[in-house]
Design a protein around this motif. Structure first.
Motif, PDB file in Angstrom:
ATOM      1  N   CYS A 349      43.940  57.272  34.665  1.00 12.23           N
ATOM      2  CA  CYS A 349      42.959  56.189  34.765  1.00 12.23           C
ATOM      3  C   CYS A 349      43.499  54.961  34.037  1.00 12.23           C
ATOM      4  O   CYS A 349      44.025  55.079  32.921  1.00 12.23           O
ATOM      5  CB  CYS A 349      41.652  56.657  34.129  1.00 12.23           C
ATOM      6  SG  CYS A 349      40.407  55.386  34.033  1.00 12.23           S
ATOM      7  N   LEU A 350      43.381  53.797  34.648  1.00 11.95           N
ATOM      8  CA  LEU A 350      43.804  52.544  34.026  1.00 11.95           C
ATOM      9  C   LEU A 350      42.549  51.833  33.530  1.00 11.95           C
ATOM     10  O   LEU A 350      41.620  51.602  34.289  1.00 11.95           O
ATOM     11  CB  LEU A 350      44.543  51.676  35.053  1.00 11.95           C
ATOM     12  CG  LEU A 350      45.021  50.294  34.576  1.00 11.95           C
ATOM     13  CD1 LEU A 350      46.041  50.418  33.462  1.00 11.95           C
ATOM     14  CD2 LEU A 350      45.625  49.501  35.739  1.00 11.95           C
ATOM     15  N   ILE A 351      42.544  51.519  32.227  1.00 17.53           N
ATOM     16  CA  ILE A 351      41.368  50.882  31.620  1.00 17.53           C
ATOM     17  C   ILE A 351      41.765  49.506  31.100  1.00 17.53           C
ATOM     18  O   ILE A 351      42.773  49.362  30.393  1.00 17.53           O
ATOM     19  CB  ILE A 351      40.809  51.738  30.450  1.00 17.53           C
ATOM     20  CG1 ILE A 351      40.568  53.175  30.909  1.00 17.53           C
ATOM     21  CG2 ILE A 351      39.527  51.142  29.896  1.00 17.53           C
ATOM     22  CD1 ILE A 351      40.203  54.135  29.787  1.00 17.53           C
ATOM     23  N   SER A 352      40.964  48.495  31.445  1.00 14.88           N
ATOM     24  CA  SER A 352      41.248  47.136  30.978  1.00 14.88           C
ATOM     25  C   SER A 352      39.936  46.358  30.915  1.00 14.88           C
ATOM     26  O   SER A 352      38.889  46.847  31.339  1.00 14.88           O
ATOM     27  CB  SER A 352      42.237  46.447  31.929  1.00 14.88           C
ATOM     28  OG  SER A 352      41.690  46.391  33.234  1.00 14.88           O
ATOM     29  N   ALA A 353      40.011  45.141  30.382  1.00 15.66           N
ATOM     30  CA  ALA A 353      38.836  44.279  30.400  1.00 15.66           C
ATOM     31  C   ALA A 353      38.587  43.855  31.843  1.00 15.66           C
ATOM     32  O   ALA A 353      39.537  43.596  32.587  1.00 15.66           O
ATOM     33  CB  ALA A 353      39.085  43.056  29.518  1.00 15.66           C
ATOM     34  N   GLU A 354      37.325  43.767  32.225  1.00 17.25           N
ATOM     35  CA  GLU A 354      37.007  43.367  33.606  1.00 17.25           C
ATOM     36  C   GLU A 354      37.596  41.984  33.903  1.00 17.25           C
ATOM     37  O   GLU A 354      38.075  41.715  34.995  1.00 17.25           O
ATOM     38  CB  GLU A 354      35.484  43.335  33.801  1.00 17.25           C
ATOM     39  CG  GLU A 354      35.082  43.030  35.228  1.00 17.25           C
ATOM     40  CD  GLU A 354      33.658  42.496  35.353  1.00 17.25           C
ATOM     41  OE1 GLU A 354      33.206  42.357  36.499  1.00 17.25           O
ATOM     42  OE2 GLU A 354      33.020  42.223  34.320  1.00 17.25           O
ATOM     43  N   SER A 355      37.620  41.145  32.863  1.00 19.97           N
ATOM     44  CA  SER A 355      38.091  39.770  33.045  1.00 19.97           C
ATOM     45  C   SER A 355      39.619  39.643  32.955  1.00 19.97           C
ATOM     46  O   SER A 355      40.162  38.551  32.982  1.00 19.97           O
ATOM     47  CB  SER A 355      37.456  38.887  31.973  1.00 19.97           C
ATOM     48  OG  SER A 355      37.693  39.462  30.692  1.00 19.97           O
ATOM     49  N   GLY A 356      40.318  40.754  32.832  1.00 19.78           N
ATOM     50  CA  GLY A 356      41.785  40.692  32.697  1.00 19.78           C
ATOM     51  C   GLY A 356      42.181  41.042  31.277  1.00 19.78           C
ATOM     52  O   GLY A 356      42.050  42.171  30.861  1.00 19.78           O
ATOM     53  N   GLY A 357      42.641  40.044  30.518  1.00 16.68           N
ATOM     54  CA  GLY A 357      43.064  40.322  29.135  1.00 16.68           C
ATOM     55  C   GLY A 357      44.523  40.732  29.088  1.00 16.68           C
ATOM     56  O   GLY A 357      45.146  40.998  30.121  1.00 16.68           O
ATOM     57  N   ASN A 358      45.060  40.811  27.861  1.00 20.11           N
ATOM     58  CA  ASN A 358      46.496  41.077  27.694  1.00 20.11           C
ATOM     59  C   ASN A 358      46.824  42.553  27.539  1.00 20.11           C
ATOM     60  O   ASN A 358      47.990  42.928  27.573  1.00 20.11           O
ATOM     61  CB  ASN A 358      47.032  40.330  26.464  1.00 20.11           C
ATOM     62  CG  ASN A 358      46.985  38.834  26.662  1.00 20.11           C
ATOM     63  OD1 ASN A 358      46.997  38.362  27.797  1.00 20.11           O
ATOM     64  ND2 ASN A 358      46.910  38.086  25.581  1.00 20.11           N
TER      65      ASN A 358
END
Length: 368
Positions: A349-358
């Motif tokens: 599973c890839l988890i990140s901020a919905e808005s993108g982020g670094n």
């Protein structure tokens, strides 16, 4: 030869508290339990090392008689810490003893000759870069938690600094999860290179960095990395090994997306984890009809069930994860809403901020 200096308690306490972090409690050489203290030209230089990581810091002092010696690090820190605030401390080193006095108190410590202290390897600098201190700290904070600890694959027991395309990314993985973070502006490196900084070096580096916007200097060597921050110089050996091709681990073709409130998800997972299996720390996520159900069991037949609203672009999916890995990834992300991208119950599973982020985080599923 007599060495004598006088210094205010607070001026000494700050640097020795910082340097004592690199001093090993269990060491093969007795001198490695000591600070190297050098008094010269109105300056006091304090060095600690464990042969892998070295920290040197310099402060102003009244130096009456120049010299150098090594003194038990933790004992000196404890003595200085216990002294009243604002007092002056005078230290006199002669022969194999150093007398530390303040007010009516006098403490005599056994010393070892400075000549026994391991000399710093000369760092053959290939390139020097400047980076804003808070940005370097952020790169470490977002990724260091995913480093392996005492893994036989020694190259995983550290953090990768990947310099490429005039950029810098930090990456850590323990084989079950992966964290990566990109520096958000060009870094000015002449050529691509990868450095693996060992776990202890990364933890010490994290400790000494603050949220200051001032630049720090990073000297990249063949076998070492060196950071200069004001009057403090940090040096770490590098791990000689090849880091896995981490970009290949990032899931591709993830057509199932879950968008969920980060804070509510973190709190629900923390509550559910109380009743998870202590050994495997597994939780099951069941997503369907705009809801994510979190289920945890343990061998005592206890059970936790939490339900949260989520934005799903699929009908249903059930997947297991190590709750600690999920929580650490979610905690590292600064966002109100997180995006979980999956292919199926057997894929990462890839988890990140919905808005993108670094920063992006990959967590492998757990068979429950």
């Amino acid at each position: 030869m007599v060495m004598k200096f006088t210094i205010q308690r607070e001026t000494l306490l700050q640097p020795i508290t910082q340097v004592v972090g690199v001093v090993e409690r269990r060491q093969t050489l007795p001198v490695l339990a000591n600070f190297l203290i050098s008094a010269r030209g109105g300056k006091l230089s304090i060095t600690g090392t464990d042969m892998e990581v070295e920290l040197i810091t310099t402060v102003d002092a009244e130096v009456e008689s120049e010299g150098e010696t090594t003194v038990p690090a933790r004992k000196l820190v404890d003595i200085v810490r216990m002294l009243p605030e604002g007092v002056n401390i005078t230290a006199v080193a002669e022969g194999d003893k150093m007398a530390v006095s303040s007010g009516k108190g006098r403490y005599t410590l056994a010393t070892l000759p400075a000549t026994e202290f391991p000399a710093t390897d000369q760092v053959e600098t290939l390139e020097t870069i400047n980076i804003q201190e808070d940005r370097l700290k952020n790169l470490l904070d977002k990724t260091a938690f995913a480093m392996a600890n005492q893994d036989v694959r020694y190259y995983l027991n550290g953090l990768l600094f990947d310099f490429y395309d005039n950029r810098l990314s930090t990456v850590a993985t323990d084989g079950h999860r992966l964290a990566m973070c990109d520096h958000d502006s060009e870094i000015g490196v002449a050529e691509e290179r990868q450095l693996i900084v060992p776990r202890k070096g990364v933890l010490e580096l994290s400790r000494m960095l603050s949220d200051s916007k001032d630049p720090v200097e990073l000297a990249l060597g063949k076998n070492h990395v060196r950071l200069v921050k004001g009057s403090t110089v940090f040096t770490s050996k590098l791990i000689d090994g090849r880091f896995p091709e981490y970009r290949a681990v990032v899931p591709k073709g993830t057509d199932r997306h879950i968008k969920i409130d980060r804070d509510a998800f973190v709190r629900a997972l923390q509550r559910a984890s109380i009743l998870s299996n202590e050994k495997y720390k597994g939780v099951r996520l069941e997503a369907s009809n705009g809801l994510v159900k979190i289920i945890a069991h343990n061998p005592q037949h206890e059970e936790a069930i939490e339900e949260l609203e989520a934005d799903l672009n699929f009908d249903q999916l059930a997947i297991g994860f190590n709750v600690v890995y999920l929580l650490e990834a979610l905690t590292a992300i600064d966002a109100e809403t997180v995006l979980m991208e999956l292919k199926d119950a057997n894929s990462s599973c890839l988890i990140s901020a919905e808005s993108g982020g670094n920063d992006r985080h990959v967590v492998m599923p757990l068979k429950l």
